[in-house]
Design an enzyme around this catalytic site. Structure first.
Site, PDB file in Angstrom:
ATOM      1  CB  SER A  64      82.525 117.849  12.585  1.00 11.33           C
ATOM      2  OG  SER A  64      81.469 118.172  13.322  1.00 11.33           O
ATOM      3  CE  LYS A  67      79.944 115.445  13.476  1.00 11.24           C
ATOM      4  NZ  LYS A  67      79.087 116.884  13.093  1.00 11.24           N
ATOM      5  CE1 TYR A 191      78.781 114.053  16.932  1.00 16.67           C
ATOM      6  CE2 TYR A 191      78.318 115.568  18.913  1.00 16.67           C
ATOM      7  CZ  TYR A 191      78.450 115.372  17.436  1.00 16.67           C
ATOM      8  OH  TYR A 191      78.445 116.272  16.819  1.00 16.67           O
ATOM      9  CE1 TYR A 243      78.670 119.368   9.240  1.00 15.65           C
ATOM     10  CE2 TYR A 243      80.220 121.030   9.267  1.00 15.65           C
ATOM     11  CZ  TYR A 243      79.803 119.790   9.925  1.00 15.65           C
ATOM     12  OH  TYR A 243      80.460 119.285  10.605  1.00 15.65           O
ATOM     13  CB  VAL A 261      83.354 123.792  15.252  1.00 21.39           C
ATOM     14  CG1 VAL A 261      81.938 123.893  14.247  1.00 21.39           C
ATOM     15  CG2 VAL A 261      82.977 122.897  16.129  1.00 21.39           C
TER      16      VAL A 261
HETATM   17  N1  GLN Z   1      81.147 118.612  18.534  1.00 24.07           N
HETATM   18  C1  GLN Z   1      80.536 119.661  17.779  1.00 24.07           C
HETATM   19  C2  GLN Z   1      79.070 119.659  17.859  1.00 24.07           C
HETATM   20  O1  GLN Z   1      78.408 118.798  18.030  1.00 24.07           O
HETATM   21  C3  GLN Z   1      80.849 119.125  16.331  1.00 24.07           C
HETATM   22  C4  GLN Z   1      80.390 120.296  15.317  1.00 24.07           C
HETATM   23  C5  GLN Z   1      81.305 120.433  14.097  1.00 24.07           C
HETATM   24  O2  GLN Z   1      82.427 120.160  14.265  1.00 24.07           O
HETATM   25  N2  GLN Z   1      80.716 121.048  13.154  1.00 24.07           N
HETATM   26  O3  GLN Z   1      78.461 120.492  17.714  1.00 24.07           O
END
Ligand code: GLN
Length: 308
Positions: A64, A67, A191, A243, A261
């Site tokens: 993420s 993003k 994505y 988050y 993650v």
């Molecule tokens: N690719 C992961 C997902 O969509 C990214 C989530 C994350 O890094 N928090 O679940």
């Protein structure tokens, strides 16, 4: 920066010795194979100096953290029209939450929760083939980090393609409200692949420099985004980047930051440095456990919190 070098090395040693490391993400099977004992940190200052510690050159799945860069590209493409498709308020919910989307008629709360990031990816994809959109994202990462070797881990991408049922649900749900323009499978394909970009702490900290320096790459002077846009991306990182752990991160670290993650965090010390840390074990909110602690120590020892 002798002081910074020392602090970074000390933090890396302290983190390596700790037994509390959090839990490696298992819902993407390929990520579960990563060694929880890893720890890396890289700090890139305005005059180009780099301080590194631990596994700073080991590539990991940025997940993420990507993003931040897709948000930057989507804002570059459609500007403030983006805010018709996605909000910019903290969610107070887990990164993959579904309930909020129903209450808010398919408009994701912010660009950093999964639903919001999928909507942002859809914006980048419009008018292109998935391969072209992905190429654009990858070229942007290589340009920012000044490293043409950055690539996508196809095994991680395929692993998430196979098991990303929840993201598929989020995307289908947004599609039903007309929030996504492209076929759901195309948007999700892009994505999953941009989440599977592999970078080291050093490369990631290099890529984040423009956010710490008013939108400019401090070594070339080249402008990536306007100062106003950099300020706003930082604001969203501060309020939404972790988050439902965003408040805690602001309280403890005091810097805009974005987690993934894979255990990576990109943090921005405005006017000072771009920082990347990596430790694969996560806390209950899905943010790197030791990564956050390391950043807390860094800002405390250097006095770098934006709150003084
Ligand atoms: N690719 C992961 C997902 O969509 C990214 C989530 C994350 O890094 N928090 O679940």
């Amino acid at each position: 920066m002798p002081d910074l070098d020392r602090v970074v090395r000390e933090i890396a040693e302290e983190m390596r010795a700790r037994a509390d490391r959090g839990d490696v993400a298992t819902y993407i099977p390929e990520l579960a194979r990563v060694d929880p004992g890893c720890f890396g940190i890289a700090v890139v200052g305005g005059d180009g100096e780099v301080a590194v510690g631990g596994d700073a050159d080991m590539p990991f799945s940025i997940q993420s953290v990507s993003k931040v860069f897709t948000l930057t590209l989507a804002l570059g493409k459609i500007g403030n029209l983006l805010w018709k498709r996605v909000g910019r308020e903290p969610s107070g919910s887990p990164f993959n939450s579904i309930v909020q989307l129903e209450n808010e008629h398919g408009i994701p709360r912010n660009p950093f929760i999964n639903a919001g990031a999928i909507a942002v990816t859809d914006v980048i994809l419009s008018g292109h083939q998935p391969r072209e959109a992905l190429g654009e994202i990858l070229r942007f990462m290589r340009f920012l980090s000044e490293d043409p070797s950055i690539s996508i881990d196809e095994v991680v991408a395929a692993s998430e393609q196979r098991t990303g049922f929840r993201n598929r649900a989020l995307a289908n749900y947004m599609k039903s409200f007309g929030v996504l323009e492209n076929p759901v499978d195309y948007t999700l394909g892009v994505y999953f692949h941009h989440c599977a970009i592999t970078m080291s702490c050093r490369q990631l900290a290099m890529a984040g420099r423009f956010l710490a320096h008013n939108g400019r790459n401090p070594s070339t002077g080249f402008s990536v985004v306007s100062p106003e846009r950099a300020r706003r991306i930082n604001a969203i990182m501060l309020t939404c980047g972790h988050y439902d752990g965003s408040g805690e991160f602001a309280y403890r670290v005091g810097l805009p930051g974005k987690s993934g993650v894979g255990g990576g965090i990109l943090a921005v010390a405005p006017g000072r440095a771009s920082i990347a840390v990596w430790s694969p074990g996560l806390d209950a909110s899905g943010n790197s456990h030791l990564g956050r602690i390391a950043l807390e120590e860094l800002t405390r020892r250097l006095g770098w919190s934006i709150f003084g």
